[in-house]
Scaffold this active site. Structure first.
Site, PDB file in Angstrom:
ATOM      1  N   GLU A   1     -12.830 -32.165  -6.607  1.00 45.51           N
ATOM      2  CA  GLU A   1     -11.831 -32.276  -5.534  1.00 45.51           C
ATOM      3  C   GLU A   1     -10.669 -33.190  -5.912  1.00 45.51           C
ATOM      4  OE1 GLU A   1     -14.233 -33.756  -2.379  1.00 45.51           O
ATOM      5  OE2 GLU A   1     -15.403 -31.923  -2.181  1.00 45.51           O
ATOM      6  N   PRO A   2      -9.826 -32.799  -6.872  1.00 45.07           N
ATOM      7  CA  PRO A   2      -8.644 -33.609  -7.166  1.00 45.07           C
ATOM      8  C   PRO A   2      -7.602 -33.467  -6.061  1.00 45.07           C
ATOM      9  CG  PRO A   2      -8.559 -31.571  -8.403  1.00 45.07           C
ATOM     10  CD  PRO A   2      -9.893 -31.579  -7.694  1.00 45.07           C
TER      11      PRO A   2
ATOM     12  N   ARG B   1      -4.999 -36.682  -5.331  1.00 44.52           N
ATOM     13  CA  ARG B   1      -4.011 -37.591  -5.891  1.00 44.52           C
ATOM     14  C   ARG B   1      -3.560 -37.140  -7.286  1.00 44.52           C
ATOM     15  NH1 ARG B   1      -4.486 -43.398  -5.321  1.00 44.52           N
ATOM     16  NH2 ARG B   1      -6.634 -42.992  -4.701  1.00 44.52           N
TER      17      ARG B   1
ATOM     18  N   ARG C   1      -0.160 -48.683   1.184  1.00 44.87           N
ATOM     19  CA  ARG C   1      -1.159 -48.986   0.160  1.00 44.87           C
ATOM     20  C   ARG C   1      -1.005 -50.377  -0.462  1.00 44.87           C
ATOM     21  NH1 ARG C   1      -1.478 -46.496  -4.150  1.00 44.87           N
ATOM     22  NH2 ARG C   1      -3.746 -46.504  -4.374  1.00 44.87           N
TER      23      ARG C   1
ATOM     24  N   CYS D   1       8.567 -56.466  10.149  1.00 42.13           N
ATOM     25  CA  CYS D   1       8.373 -57.861  10.539  1.00 42.13           C
ATOM     26  C   CYS D   1       6.983 -58.339  10.115  1.00 42.13           C
ATOM     27  CB  CYS D   1       8.566 -58.001  12.055  1.00 42.13           C
ATOM     28  SG  CYS D   1       8.750 -59.696  12.601  1.00 42.13           S
TER      29      CYS D   1
END
Length: 469
Positions: free
Chosen positions: A319-320, A322, A363, A394
Site C-alpha cells: 500500500e504505497p 506517500r 507535519r 498565532c
C-alpha cells in the site's frame, strides 16, 4: 514539555545555528533532483517551473499558497510501483492524498485503492473507481461506513476489532450479502520512525496482537462466520521507512500466524498484505530505496519465509501512498516578512514568514518532520544563510521548514517552493485561525487543472450557523 529537535545538536555557520546534517550548498540555486518531481527544473531565467509552467505564472493564476501536483510524475511513479511489484496487488493509500481526479489517475494506471473513512470511500465511489478494487481500513468503522462498503461491493474490508466483526456479521445478515475480509494484526515490529507513525508495536490502537493470541482467535472467528469470507492477514509496521529490514520480521511473524491458522483449522489463507509506509526524500540526507529494489527485497523475504513454514506463497499486496504522491507534489508560498532574531551566544536566526503555515502543513509541528525549500521566483548570487521558514499562525510552533540554506537577499514578494508536499499536507490541512485551505492544482504540459479549488471565507461562514442571523 521540552521537545528535543530530531536533528540533535547544532553547529554554527557564521552566526546562524543549524543542525549538524545541514550542509552549506556550493550553489544555493541548484535543485536536488531526488527531492522534486521529474518535471521540476530551474529555467534559463532562474524561475522554477513544473511540467512546463513557471511557478511565477502559476502563482499569478491561482494565487499562493497552493499545492501543485505534477500529473505525469504521479502517473510515472504509480506505474513504477505497479510494474516493480508485477504479480502483486498495489493499493494506492488514499490517506496520503485523495480527490476524484487522483482516484481516476490511480484507476487509469491499474492500481487498486485503499481508503480509511466514509469520506475517502465516498470520493472513490464518486470518481467511479471500481469498488471491487477498493480496500477499506479503519480502527473504528461506523455502521454507516460498513453499510456503504457492503452495498457497493467493496473488494475487501480490513477488520480491526472484535466489535467490528460483530457489526459486519449483523450488517451482512441484514443486507443478505457477504464480506471479504482481512484481519489486521500487530506484529510487534518497532519501525524506526516517530512514535505517532509507528503502527506495529503492541501498545497502539490498530489491529489484533499476534503475541497475545488475539490475532489467531480473530482469524478463526472470521473463518467460522457464515457471511464473512476470510481472505488473509494484514500488517503495517509504520511510515517513512527506507529499507526492508522491518518487513522481514513482520513477514516472518504473519506467515507463522498463517501456518498456525492452517494447523488449527486445516485451511490455507490465500492473501497477505504487508502494508505501506515506504519513505521518500524530504531532505538531502534522506535516501529511500527505489520501488524495484524494495520489490526484489520483499519478494525474497516472502519466498524465504514461506519455504521455512512449508506454505505456498500467498497473493501479496502492498500500500504505497506517500511514495507515489509525495515527491509528485510541491507547495508554493510568497514571502511576507524577513527578520533576524538574536538567539544567544552571538548567533542570530533568520525567520522567513510565508503566507501559509501549520494549517496547510501540520507535519513539522506534529512530529518535527523536516522539509527543504528553494527560492523559486529567481536565482540569487547572494550568500546562503541558514533560515527558518515559518507561517502566519498565532503559534510559536508554526514552522514549515525548520532549517534550510536560502539566499541572503531573499525578501518580501519572493516565491518559495517546498518539495515533497504531495502527501499529507492537504490531507491533514485545517482551518486554524479561520484560514481557508489552499487549492490543489495539477500541471501537465504547461496547463493547470484545478483538482480542489481554494476555500473562501464564504465557505467557512457557510458552516457557521450564527453567521446568517
Amino acid at each position: 514539555m521540552t521537545h528535543m529537535h530530531v536533528a540533535g545538536s547544532i553547529h554554527a555557520d557564521a552566526t546562524s545555528p543549524a543542525p549538524v546534517w545541514l550542509t552549506r550548498p556550493d550553489d544555493v540555486n541548484v535543485l536536488t533532483a531526488k527531492l522534486w518531481s521529474s518535471g521540476v527544473k530551474r529555467d534559463s531565467d532562474g524561475v522554477v517551473s513544473v511540467a512546463g509552467l513557471k511557478l511565477t505564472d502559476l502563482a499569478d493564476q491561482v494565487g499562493t499558497p497552493a499545492y501543485v501536483l505534477d500529473e505525469l510524475d504521479f502517473r510515472e511513479r504509480a506505474r513504477a510501483w505497479r510494474d516493480a511489484f508485477a504479480g502483486w496487488t498495489v493499493f494506492y493509500a488514499g490517506k496520503a492524498f485523495l480527490c476524484t481526479g487522483v482516484a481516476r489517475w490511480v484507476e487509469e494506471e491499474g492500481l487498486s485503492l485503499d481508503v480509511c473513512s466514509l469520506g475517502e470511500l465516498t470520493v472513490a465511489l464518486r470518481a467511479g473507481f471500481p469498488p471491487e478494487r477498493i480496500g477499506m481500513h479503519g480502527n473504528n468503522k461506523s455502521e454507516s461506513e460498513l453499510r456503504l462498503a457492503l452495498q457497493h461491493g467493496v473488494g475487501r474490508i480490513i477488520v480491526d476489532s472484535a466489535d467490528e466483526i460483530s457489526r459486519l456479521e449483523r450488517l451482512t445478515a441484514e443486507l443478505d450479502t457477504t464480506a471479504r475480509v482481512l484481519v489486521r494484526v500487530t506484529t510487534g515490529v518497532e519501525a524506526h520512525t516517530h512514535e505517532y507513525i509507528a503502527t506495529a508495536h503492541e501498545d497502539q490502537k490498530f489491529g489484533f496482537s499476534i503475541s497475545g493470541g488475539q490475532a489467531l482467535v480473530a482469524l478463526v472467528r472470521c473463518s467460522n462466520s457464515p457471511r464473512l469470507e476470510l481472505r488473509g492477514v494484514h500488517s503495517h509496521i509504520g511510515s517513512q521507512i527506507f529499507d526492508t529490514n522491518g518487513f522481514e520480521v513482520a513477514a516472518r511473524r504473519t506467515l507463522k500466524l498463517l501456518s498456525q491458522f492452517t494447523e488449527a483449522t486445516g485451511l490455507e489463507l490465500p492473501e497477505l498484505d504487508l502494508g505501506g509506509g515506504f519513505g521518500i526524500a524530504y531532505t538531502k540526507e534522506d535516501d529511500p530505496a527505489p520501488a524495484e529494489q524494495l520489490a526484489a527485497g520483499l519478494r525474497e523475504i516472502v519466498e524465504h519465509e514461506c519455504r521455512a513454514f512449508g506454505l505456498p506463497v500467498p497473493a501479496i499486496s502492498i500500500e504505497p501512498g506517500r511514495a507515489i504522491v509525495g515527491p509528485s507534489g510541491l507547495a508554493v508560498y510568497r514571502v511576507g516578512t524577513v527578520k533576524n532574531v538574536e538567539v544567544g551566544g552571538g548567533m542570530t536566526r533568520r525567520y522567513v514568514s510565508a503566507d501559509g503555515g501549520m494549517s496547510d502543513n501540520i507535519r513539522p509541528a506534529l512530529y518535527a518532520a523536516e522539509y527543504s525549500a528553494a527560492l523559486a521566483s529567481r536565482t540569487s548570487a547572494a550568500e546562503p544563510v541558514v533560515s527558518r521558514v515559518v507561517g502566519v499562525h498565532c503559534e510559536g510552533g508554526d514552522i514549515l521548514v525548520r532549517d534550510e540554506f536560502l539566499p541572503a537577499d531573499l525578501g518580501v514578494g519572493d516565491l518559495i517552493a517546498v518539495p515533497a508536499a504531495g502527501a499529507y499536507s492537504r490531507s491533514m490541512a485545517s482551518n486554524y485561525n479561520h484560514t481557508p485551505r489552499p487549492p490543489v492544482v495539477s500541471v501537465r504540459d504547461g496547463r493547470v487543472t484545478t483538482l480542489i479549488r481554494r476555500e473562501t471565507l464564504d465557505d467557512l461562514l457557510a458552516l457557521d450557523a450564527g453567521a446568517a442571523e
